[in-house]
Design a protein around this motif. Structure first.
Motif, PDB file in Angstrom:
ATOM      1  N   LEU A 261       0.821  -1.204   0.000  1.00  0.00           N
ATOM      2  CA  LEU A 261       0.000   0.000   0.000  1.00  0.00           C
ATOM      3  C   LEU A 261       0.858   1.259   0.000  1.00  0.00           C
ATOM      4  N   ALA A 263      -1.018   4.217  -0.188  1.00  0.00           N
ATOM      5  CA  ALA A 263      -1.979   5.193   0.325  1.00  0.00           C
ATOM      6  C   ALA A 263      -3.055   4.484   1.122  1.00  0.00           C
ATOM      7  N   HIS A 287       2.329   6.648   4.640  1.00  0.00           N
ATOM      8  CA  HIS A 287       1.337   6.309   3.616  1.00  0.00           C
ATOM      9  C   HIS A 287      -0.112   6.512   4.101  1.00  0.00           C
ATOM     10  N   TYR A 289      -3.158   9.001   5.000  1.00  0.00           N
ATOM     11  CA  TYR A 289      -3.566  10.348   4.620  1.00  0.00           C
ATOM     12  C   TYR A 289      -4.931  10.685   5.214  1.00  0.00           C
ATOM     13  N   LEU A 307      -9.882  11.936   0.244  1.00  0.00           N
ATOM     14  CA  LEU A 307      -9.344  11.558  -1.057  1.00  0.00           C
ATOM     15  C   LEU A 307      -9.067  12.802  -1.894  1.00  0.00           C
ATOM     16  N   THR A 310      -6.064  14.861  -0.466  1.00  0.00           N
ATOM     17  CA  THR A 310      -4.773  14.225  -0.750  1.00  0.00           C
ATOM     18  C   THR A 310      -4.410  14.377  -2.221  1.00  0.00           C
ATOM     19  N   VAL A 316       0.197  11.437  -3.949  1.00  0.00           N
ATOM     20  CA  VAL A 316       0.228  10.022  -4.306  1.00  0.00           C
ATOM     21  C   VAL A 316       0.285   9.894  -5.832  1.00  0.00           C
ATOM     22  N   THR A 320      -0.928   3.909  -7.700  1.00  0.00           N
ATOM     23  CA  THR A 320      -0.434   3.403  -6.422  1.00  0.00           C
ATOM     24  C   THR A 320      -1.507   2.565  -5.725  1.00  0.00           C
ATOM     25  N   THR A 322      -4.006   1.419  -3.138  1.00  0.00           N
ATOM     26  CA  THR A 322      -4.669   2.285  -2.167  1.00  0.00           C
ATOM     27  C   THR A 322      -5.767   1.514  -1.450  1.00  0.00           C
ATOM     28  N   THR A 339      -6.517   1.319  -7.161  1.00  0.00           N
ATOM     29  CA  THR A 339      -5.280   2.020  -7.457  1.00  0.00           C
ATOM     30  C   THR A 339      -5.577   3.511  -7.511  1.00  0.00           C
ATOM     31  N   TRP A 340      -4.605   4.318  -7.118  1.00  0.00           N
ATOM     32  CA  TRP A 340      -4.834   5.755  -7.009  1.00  0.00           C
ATOM     33  C   TRP A 340      -5.209   6.334  -8.379  1.00  0.00           C
TER      34      TRP A 340
END
Length: 368
Positions: A261, A263, A287, A289, A307, A310, A316, A320, A322, A339-340
């Motif tokens: 992870l 985030a 990691h 937030y 979200l 951030t 991020v 990434t 998440t 995923t981000w």
């Protein structure tokens, strides 16, 4: 370990992707000192910060309703997606504009979305995670292509200013995401999820009066029944346990180890809860937030607002791994592995003119 997916898109490859992010916070900032003074509470800024991590929260001005915040956040999410048009709207809220009808259809009208399907979803602070999971399933099944998911609350209207357990915690706001059908592997892909509920704890977070079991009458119900009540210590234990277990389930279904992870965003209820869940999962502090210090607990709006905050700070990288997780009254809980997203968030401010709700188009000032 390189993350793999085991329960992602169905066989035809249709995945669900976050393509727009929006937020709306009312301009009125309430400090801990303000809240303590107005409610004549036996508390202090230091006490509130040490036990919750909250320093400020936002309150909607008189005449500003949940639908106003939801419309502003929803419009921002659509703008974030380059003006894409939604074909379904899900509004997660505990504080609808009226008991009947639902607020979502009016929000859809004000956004100029025509006669699309629109409905409210009530899962208290887990509402956004519930709604986003439902929307994901609808996209994967082919029932819609671009659902708009909004979490919006005006808890200042249901919190007793004389109740220290709730008055110092909650704030108002709205956050939204636009989802779309996409391809596996895209940034913003929803990978896996977990939802749960336990009605045996329904009295831990509740408003007793106003429903069919205790209808409103000509006689005003006692104060304790009109406002939100929360049994904080018991809620704390349930929140830590359920968010930790749910997060592990979602990670297992995504075939991810916590170490991958980059985030982690938990429901912004209490910083101690967030720290404990993060520690139990083994998520590195760098990691994790959130924005609880500045906006407090915004219930169903909490996760999308964190979200958006951030993403706005570009903290991020898209793609990434998440994890989102939440816990709320009901009791309800849920987690989403994704995923981000690559979307750039937008933020709108609510117009406070009641008459404006009846006008089309509904214009807003926009900030980035």
């Amino acid at each position: 370990m390189t993350p793999r997916t085991v329960q992602t898109a169905p066989a035809d490859g249709r995945a669900t992707v976050v393509c727009g992010i929006g937020a709306c916070l009312p301009p009125q900032v309430r400090s801990n000192a303000d809240v303590a003074h107005d409610g004549a509470l036996a508390t202090s800024d230091a006490w509130i910060r040490s036990r919750t991590g909250i320093a400020h929260r936002r309150w909607a001005a008189a005449g500003t309703a949940t639908g106003d915040l939801a419309t502003a956040a929803g419009r921002a999410a659509l703008e974030s997606a380059a003006g894409a048009r939604a074909d379904m709207l899900l509004l997660a809220t505990t504080t609808p504009d009226r008991r009947c009808p639902a607020t979502a259809p009016e929000v859809a009208r004000r956004l100029g979305l025509g006669t699309i399907a629109a409905f409210d979803l009530a899962a208290v602070c887990s509402g956004f995670v519930y709604a986003m999971t439902v929307a994901t399933g609808l996209v994967r099944s082919g029932l819609c292509d671009r659902p708009l998911v909004i979490g919006a609350e005006t808890y200042s209207t249901i919190v007793d200013p004389q109740d220290r357990d709730t008055a110092v915690v909650f704030g108002d706001g709205a956050g939204a995401v636009l989802l779309r059908a996409g391809d596996r592997g895209e940034p913003g892909e929803v990978i896996a999820w977990d939802l749960g509920a336990d009605g045996s704890g329904s009295d831990l977070i509740s408003i007793t009066a106003g429903g069919s079991s205790t209808p409103a009458t000509e006689t005003t119900p006692p104060r304790d029944h009109r406002y939100l009540r929360m049994r904080g210590r018991e809620v704390y234990a349930h929140a830590v346990r359920r968010m930790t277990e749910s997060s592990r389930t979602a990670l297992r279904r995504a075939d991810w180890e916590p170490s991958v992870l980059g985030a982690f965003i938990g429901h912004q209820a209490n910083q101690r809860i967030l720290d404990t869940v993060g520690d139990r999962l083994g998520v590195a502090p760098r990691h994790r937030y959130g924005n609880i210090r500045d906006v407090g607990n915004t219930a169903a709006a909490s996760v999308p607002l964190a979200l958006a905050d951030t993403a706005a700070r570009d903290l991020v990288r898209p793609g990434t791994p998440t994890l989102l997780t939440a816990f709320g009254g009901g009791l309800t809980w849920g987690s989403i592995a994704l995923t981000w997203p690559a979307a750039r968030p937008r933020a709108n401010s609510p117009r406070q003119d009641r008459q404006q709700r009846k006008e089309d188009p509904w214009t807003l000032s926009t900030t980035t």
